[in-house]
Design a protein around this motif. Structure first.
Motif, PDB file in Angstrom:
ATOM      1  N   THR A  77      19.245  31.494 -13.234  1.00 45.30           N
ATOM      2  CA  THR A  77      19.268  31.894 -14.642  1.00 45.30           C
ATOM      3  C   THR A  77      20.182  33.108 -14.843  1.00 45.30           C
ATOM      4  OG1 THR A  77      17.229  33.020 -14.048  1.00 45.30           O
ATOM      5  CG2 THR A  77      17.010  31.040 -15.375  1.00 45.30           C
ATOM      6  N   CYS A  78      20.950  33.081 -15.925  1.00 46.06           N
ATOM      7  CA  CYS A  78      21.866  34.190 -16.290  1.00 46.06           C
ATOM      8  C   CYS A  78      22.795  34.558 -15.135  1.00 46.06           C
ATOM      9  CB  CYS A  78      21.085  35.435 -16.709  1.00 46.06           C
ATOM     10  SG  CYS A  78      19.959  35.168 -18.086  1.00 46.06           S
ATOM     11  N   SER A  79      23.339  33.562 -14.450  1.00 51.35           N
ATOM     12  CA  SER A  79      24.056  33.843 -13.209  1.00 51.35           C
ATOM     13  C   SER A  79      25.567  33.788 -13.337  1.00 51.35           C
ATOM     14  CB  SER A  79      23.628  32.848 -12.131  1.00 51.35           C
ATOM     15  OG  SER A  79      23.944  31.540 -12.554  1.00 51.35           O
ATOM     16  N   ALA A  80      26.102  33.760 -14.562  1.00 49.07           N
ATOM     17  CA  ALA A  80      27.557  33.638 -14.686  1.00 49.07           C
ATOM     18  C   ALA A  80      28.272  34.966 -14.481  1.00 49.07           C
ATOM     19  CB  ALA A  80      27.908  33.082 -16.067  1.00 49.07           C
ATOM     20  N   ARG A  81      27.543  36.007 -14.152  1.00 47.37           N
ATOM     21  CA  ARG A  81      28.119  37.339 -14.288  1.00 47.37           C
ATOM     22  C   ARG A  81      28.794  37.856 -13.008  1.00 47.37           C
ATOM     23  NH1 ARG A  81      26.800  38.699 -19.248  1.00 47.37           N
ATOM     24  NH2 ARG A  81      27.771  40.719 -18.956  1.00 47.37           N
ATOM     25  N   PHE A  82      29.804  38.682 -13.225  1.00 43.60           N
ATOM     26  CA  PHE A  82      30.513  39.347 -12.123  1.00 43.60           C
ATOM     27  C   PHE A  82      30.905  40.743 -12.587  1.00 43.60           C
ATOM     28  CE2 PHE A  82      34.802  39.024 -13.929  1.00 43.60           C
ATOM     29  CZ  PHE A  82      34.622  38.015 -14.878  1.00 43.60           C
ATOM     30  N   ASN A 182      35.095  34.012 -23.769  1.00 40.15           N
ATOM     31  CA  ASN A 182      34.737  34.853 -24.914  1.00 40.15           C
ATOM     32  C   ASN A 182      33.900  36.047 -24.493  1.00 40.15           C
ATOM     33  OD1 ASN A 182      35.998  33.421 -27.051  1.00 40.15           O
ATOM     34  ND2 ASN A 182      34.525  31.786 -26.642  1.00 40.15           N
ATOM     35  N   ARG A 183      34.031  36.429 -23.243  1.00 43.30           N
ATOM     36  CA  ARG A 183      33.272  37.566 -22.706  1.00 43.30           C
ATOM     37  C   ARG A 183      34.261  38.606 -22.178  1.00 43.30           C
ATOM     38  NH1 ARG A 183      27.971  37.715 -24.165  1.00 43.30           N
ATOM     39  NH2 ARG A 183      28.022  35.878 -25.445  1.00 43.30           N
ATOM     40  N   PHE A 184      33.795  39.834 -22.012  1.00 36.43           N
ATOM     41  CA  PHE A 184      34.716  40.931 -21.740  1.00 36.43           C
ATOM     42  C   PHE A 184      34.213  41.856 -20.646  1.00 36.43           C
ATOM     43  CE2 PHE A 184      35.240  39.367 -25.935  1.00 36.43           C
ATOM     44  CZ  PHE A 184      36.607  39.349 -26.138  1.00 36.43           C
ATOM     45  N   SER A 287      26.229  30.686 -28.350  1.00 35.84           N
ATOM     46  CA  SER A 287      27.488  30.655 -27.615  1.00 35.84           C
ATOM     47  C   SER A 287      27.401  31.708 -26.505  1.00 35.84           C
ATOM     48  CB  SER A 287      28.634  30.975 -28.579  1.00 35.84           C
ATOM     49  OG  SER A 287      29.822  31.168 -27.885  1.00 35.84           O
ATOM     50  N   GLY A 288      26.631  31.403 -25.484  1.00 35.35           N
ATOM     51  CA  GLY A 288      26.342  32.420 -24.462  1.00 35.35           C
ATOM     52  C   GLY A 288      27.087  32.169 -23.173  1.00 35.35           C
ATOM     53  N   CYS A 289      26.760  32.961 -22.179  1.00 30.66           N
ATOM     54  CA  CYS A 289      27.340  32.781 -20.850  1.00 30.66           C
ATOM     55  C   CYS A 289      26.680  31.545 -20.212  1.00 30.66           C
ATOM     56  CB  CYS A 289      27.067  33.990 -19.968  1.00 30.66           C
ATOM     57  SG  CYS A 289      27.419  35.575 -20.748  1.00 30.66           S
ATOM     58  N   ARG A 290      27.400  30.940 -19.273  1.00 31.25           N
ATOM     59  CA  ARG A 290      26.882  29.738 -18.620  1.00 31.25           C
ATOM     60  C   ARG A 290      25.586  30.039 -17.863  1.00 31.25           C
ATOM     61  NH1 ARG A 290      28.861  24.646 -17.001  1.00 31.25           N
ATOM     62  NH2 ARG A 290      29.237  24.546 -14.767  1.00 31.25           N
ATOM     63  N   TYR A 291      24.698  29.073 -17.837  1.00 30.28           N
ATOM     64  CA  TYR A 291      23.399  29.152 -17.131  1.00 30.28           C
ATOM     65  C   TYR A 291      22.454  30.199 -17.715  1.00 30.28           C
ATOM     66  CZ  TYR A 291      26.145  26.588 -13.724  1.00 30.28           C
ATOM     67  OH  TYR A 291      26.971  25.689 -13.135  1.00 30.28           O
ATOM     68  N   CYS A 292      22.761  30.684 -18.909  1.00 36.05           N
ATOM     69  CA  CYS A 292      21.921  31.729 -19.483  1.00 36.05           C
ATOM     70  C   CYS A 292      20.606  31.142 -19.985  1.00 36.05           C
ATOM     71  CB  CYS A 292      22.657  32.400 -20.632  1.00 36.05           C
ATOM     72  SG  CYS A 292      21.646  33.661 -21.390  1.00 36.05           S
ATOM     73  N   SER A 293      19.519  31.859 -19.753  1.00 41.08           N
ATOM     74  CA  SER A 293      18.227  31.398 -20.260  1.00 41.08           C
ATOM     75  C   SER A 293      17.792  32.229 -21.470  1.00 41.08           C
ATOM     76  CB  SER A 293      17.174  31.503 -19.153  1.00 41.08           C
ATOM     77  OG  SER A 293      17.061  32.846 -18.739  1.00 41.08           O
ATOM     78  N   ILE A 294      18.623  33.178 -21.869  1.00 38.50           N
ATOM     79  CA  ILE A 294      18.272  34.014 -23.020  1.00 38.50           C
ATOM     80  C   ILE A 294      19.137  33.660 -24.225  1.00 38.50           C
ATOM     81  CG2 ILE A 294      18.129  36.409 -23.872  1.00 38.50           C
ATOM     82  CD1 ILE A 294      17.679  37.230 -20.914  1.00 38.50           C
ATOM     83  N   LEU A 295      20.453  33.546 -24.012  1.00 39.02           N
ATOM     84  CA  LEU A 295      21.398  33.152 -25.047  1.00 39.02           C
ATOM     85  C   LEU A 295      21.509  34.169 -26.179  1.00 39.02           C
ATOM     86  CD1 LEU A 295      20.519  29.347 -25.208  1.00 39.02           C
ATOM     87  CD2 LEU A 295      22.595  30.354 -24.246  1.00 39.02           C
ATOM     88  N   CYS A 296      21.915  35.377 -25.820  1.00 37.15           N
ATOM     89  CA  CYS A 296      22.091  36.396 -26.869  1.00 37.15           C
ATOM     90  C   CYS A 296      23.367  36.154 -27.664  1.00 37.15           C
ATOM     91  CB  CYS A 296      22.106  37.796 -26.249  1.00 37.15           C
ATOM     92  SG  CYS A 296      23.674  38.232 -25.471  1.00 37.15           S
ATOM     93  N   GLY A 297      24.336  35.430 -27.077  1.00 38.04           N
ATOM     94  CA  GLY A 297      25.624  35.231 -27.762  1.00 38.04           C
ATOM     95  C   GLY A 297      25.529  34.166 -28.854  1.00 38.04           C
ATOM     96  N   HIS A 298      26.156  34.433 -30.003  1.00 39.84           N
ATOM     97  CA  HIS A 298      26.155  33.484 -31.116  1.00 39.84           C
ATOM     98  C   HIS A 298      27.543  33.419 -31.741  1.00 39.84           C
ATOM     99  CE1 HIS A 298      21.876  34.445 -30.787  1.00 39.84           C
ATOM    100  NE2 HIS A 298      21.626  33.330 -31.444  1.00 39.84           N
ATOM    101  N   THR A 484      23.118  39.426 -11.991  1.00 39.33           N
ATOM    102  CA  THR A 484      22.602  38.662 -13.118  1.00 39.33           C
ATOM    103  C   THR A 484      22.642  39.552 -14.351  1.00 39.33           C
ATOM    104  OG1 THR A 484      20.710  37.368 -13.916  1.00 39.33           O
ATOM    105  CG2 THR A 484      20.192  39.199 -12.479  1.00 39.33           C
ATOM    106  N   CYS A 485      22.016  39.121 -15.454  1.00 37.96           N
ATOM    107  CA  CYS A 485      22.203  39.825 -16.718  1.00 37.96           C
ATOM    108  C   CYS A 485      21.115  40.879 -16.914  1.00 37.96           C
ATOM    109  CB  CYS A 485      22.169  38.816 -17.867  1.00 37.96           C
ATOM    110  SG  CYS A 485      22.397  39.604 -19.463  1.00 37.96           S
ATOM    111  N   LEU A 486      21.544  42.058 -17.349  1.00 37.97           N
ATOM    112  CA  LEU A 486      20.589  43.146 -17.607  1.00 37.97           C
ATOM    113  C   LEU A 486      19.525  42.737 -18.625  1.00 37.97           C
ATOM    114  CD1 LEU A 486      22.755  46.388 -17.888  1.00 37.97           C
ATOM    115  CD2 LEU A 486      21.426  45.568 -15.954  1.00 37.97           C
ATOM    116  N   PHE A 487      19.899  41.832 -19.533  1.00 39.67           N
ATOM    117  CA  PHE A 487      18.940  41.464 -20.577  1.00 39.67           C
ATOM    118  C   PHE A 487      17.749  40.685 -20.018  1.00 39.67           C
ATOM    119  CE2 PHE A 487      22.625  41.505 -23.840  1.00 39.67           C
ATOM    120  CZ  PHE A 487      22.583  42.887 -23.855  1.00 39.67           C
ATOM    121  N   SER A 488      17.873  40.247 -18.759  1.00 33.31           N
ATOM    122  CA  SER A 488      16.732  39.535 -18.187  1.00 33.31           C
ATOM    123  C   SER A 488      15.692  40.502 -17.604  1.00 33.31           C
ATOM    124  CB  SER A 488      17.201  38.549 -17.102  1.00 33.31           C
ATOM    125  OG  SER A 488      17.802  39.261 -16.043  1.00 33.31           O
TER     126      SER A 488
END
Ligand code: SF4
Length: 622
Positions: A77-82, A182-184, A287-298, A484-488
């Motif tokens: 979950t929320c694993s697209a991050r680097f 679409n991420r930065f 419109s979130g990051c791949r594999y995200c379970s929260i989906l904050c992006g819209h 992973t994502c801080l939001f988790s």
């Protein structure tokens, strides 16, 4: 297809001056100590710190490291991050940034856990990376294109992911960012470092490697637990529905809204910019990051007929009330423009707001003024292309206050502009801003959540704040290294059975008065179980926290060597001396007391320097 269990431990060392590259490996011990992502990137730069310490951030000696972490490519979950880490041209100290764009998965599944860029090309280049290694392509045709045009010109294929800079990065704007999808990689001017190396884009071609967990059963069990927690957690649910802009609902009431360069803490009409309003007005979809379970992006359809990304809360704050604007459509347009130009909206908005106040006070002439929205589009373009007053604004708030005065209302820490949370409403957030390693970053520990949104902590008290800043800094550093994502974090630590059955008042009481006991109720074993299941390394909840602490101390120590000390761990005068605002509660942040407590807990001396004993304890060689 090559199968990989967790990590390849293979990194690329790319010399842009010589146009050469080689492979190096990171050993198992370093992986266990620094996990991946931000942690490994910092440790790699520390190994070459004699070079980084002396480097001009925009000179060829500076190093730019991207590090992928263990979670990428696994469907966790929320694993697209680097992460990216470098010496910042905005602050002059270390900066790290996390991103959930497609580049991460592409590089990782090409078989690389990360890379370091050194030197500088003699003309613009594009790097193409696959499982065979690196190819240098002429990038002159792309130089000058904005991030969307450049992405089109790169003809990105489904197996590929890119990093790209816009005109702001090319012109070395001190807060230029790097785009991936679409991420930065947003903060601290990493785009300018890439621009100084004349790298317009890096394209990774993945899917030659398949990343499999070492222990698939444990991995799947952990994934199911993470999905369950994030689906029922109220914080995650709010972000899923309204994006980070859900925070706007709290901003006026709690009084953390950033209004007219933080002169005020609330603004009538702010609900026009809330996540709820935007959802209704723009018919938002995820419109979130791949594999995200929260989906904050819209994203949503704007009245001009375009589908645009809904700005984050911080962008809404900095391009909205902080410059005296309540027009959501304009914020959407400026957000889009800043993303195309490739610059950080928080620093851009903060710098513009400072210029507005400086003009109002007669310190510096400017075409900018609070509430005058006519000039913003032009100024954003001028910043990216260094035209007119944009040339000065491109250097950020600290530089401007150094030239013209007005340091009292220059809302930055260590040169990094503050995000749209006024610390007078959240003293723990104030401490976080003051001591976070990369400067005035809201995500070093994010106590504004527990203080004003979940209301576990009294926002106007110093009690236990240092404890929780230390705790969340350690956990966040570990999470940014897994990666992973801080939001988790909030769903992971607050949803396990012990935290759920504890009555809310009890949790409040413990967090406020007996923080160590409160910690015992929390549980972040999802993170350690994930890491162990993916890598096979014997990481526990305790050792994961210890790694977070080590990463935190290493980053601090590197910054100390770059000149940071107690003089820098503070807040702008506005937040420590101007108590009266239009919010009903008068408040200034007692920052000296908070920082003293923090140093004592961290094991820093009174100058804010990690003691030799602390360095030994966490295994850092001075
Ligand atoms: S919560 Fe948001 S930032 Fe985090 S991984 Fe999901 S979409 Fe990306």
């Amino acid at each position: 297809m090559i199968e990989v269990r967790g990590l390849t431990n293979q990194y690329l060392d790319i010399d842009l001056t010589r146009r050469t590259w080689k492979v190096f490996t990171v050993d198992r011990e370093d992986c266990m100590s620094y996990l991946g992502g931000k942690g490994i990137a910092l440790s790699l730069l520390y190994q070459r710190f004699d070079q980084v310490e002396q480097a001009d951030p925009l000179g060829p000696e500076n190093l730019l490291c991207f590090s992928m972490g263990a979670f990428l490519g696994t469907r966790a979950t929320c694993s697209a991050r680097f992460s990216g880490v470098t010496k910042s041209p905005l602050t002059g100290i270390m900066v790290s940034s996390s991103c959930g764009g497609p580049f991460g998965e592409a590089l990782k599944t090409a078989g690389w856990d990360g890379m370091i860029l050194s030197g500088a090309a003699d003309h613009p280049v594009v790097l193409r990376i696959d499982e065979q290694g690196v190819r240098f392509q002429d990038g002159r045709d792309l130089w000058g294109l904005d991030t969307v045009e450049a992405r089109k010109a790169l003809h990105i294929q489904p197996r590929e992911g890119e990093l790209v800079i816009g005109p702001a990065g090319e012109h070395l704007v001190r807060y230029a960012n790097i785009r991936s999808g679409n991420r930065f990689l947003g903060r601290g001017g990493m785009g300018a470092v890439m621009g100084s190396k004349r790298v317009k884009a890096i394209v990774a071609r993945g899917k030659s490697h398949r990343i499999l967990p070492a222990d698939e059963k444990l991995f799947e069990r952990t994934r199911q637990r993470a999905l369950k927690y994030s689906s029922r957690n109220s914080f995650s649910r709010r972000y899923r529905e309204f994006g980070t802009n859900a925070n706007t609902d709290y901003a006026n009431k709690a009084g953390f809204a950033a209004v007219r360069n933080f002169q005020d803490r609330r603004m009538d009409g702010l609900e026009q910019l809330s996540g709820r309003t935007m959802k209704e007005q723009y018919h938002t979809v995820h419109s979130g990051c791949r594999y995200c379970s929260i989906l904050c992006g819209h994203k949503g359809s704007y009245p001009d007929g375009e589908m645009k990304h809904i700005p984050e809360y911080e962008t809404v704050g900095m391009f909205g009330p902080n410059i005296g604007n309540l027009d959501g459509e304009l914020i959407g347009r400026w957000n889009d423009l800043a993303n195309r130009l490739g610059m950080d909206t928080i620093s851009a908005g903060g710098t513009i707001a400072w210029a507005m106040e400086a003009a109002m006070r007669g310190l510096r002439p400017s075409e900018l003024s609070f509430g005058n929205t006519e000039t913003i589009e032009k100024v954003l373009n001028d910043i990216a292309y260094l035209r007119d007053e944009g040339e000065e604004l491109s250097r950020g708030t600290r530089w401007l206050a150094g030239q013209y005065g007005g340091a009292h209302f220059a809302c930055h820490v260590k040169g990094l502009e503050l995000a749209a949370y006024d610390p007078r409403a959240s003293w723990g957030q104030g401490l976080g801003y003051a001591v976070t390693n990369r400067g005035g970053c809201h995500l070093g520990s994010y106590l504004v959540g527990p203080e004003t949104m979940f209301r576990f902590l009294n926002p106007y008290s110093t009690r236990s704040k240092a404890h929780w800043v230390v705790f969340f800094e350690d956990i966040f550093s570990a999470v940014n290294s897994l990666h992973t994502c801080l939001f988790s974090v909030f769903s992971v630590i607050l949803e396990p059975p012990a935290a759920r059955i504890a009555p809310r008042f009890l949790l409040r009481l413990l967090m406020q008065r007996l923080p160590r006991t409160a910690e015992a109720v929390m549980d972040w074993s999802i993170f350690s179980d994930y890491y162990r299941s993916i890598t096979g390394y014997p990481v526990t909840m305790k050792s994961l926290r210890e790694s977070g602490r080590r990463i935190q101390v290493l980053e601090r120590y590197m910054n100390v060597r770059l000149g940071v000390g107690s003089k820098d761990d503070t807040l702008p005068g506005r937040f420590t001396s101007e108590g009266e605002t239009r919010h009903k509660r008068s408040s200034v942040v007692p920052i000296d007391e908070l920082v003293r407590d923090y140093y004592a807990l961290r094991g820093y001396d009174e100058q804010g320097i990690p003691t030799r004993q602390l360095l030994e304890e966490v295994g850092i060689k001075p």
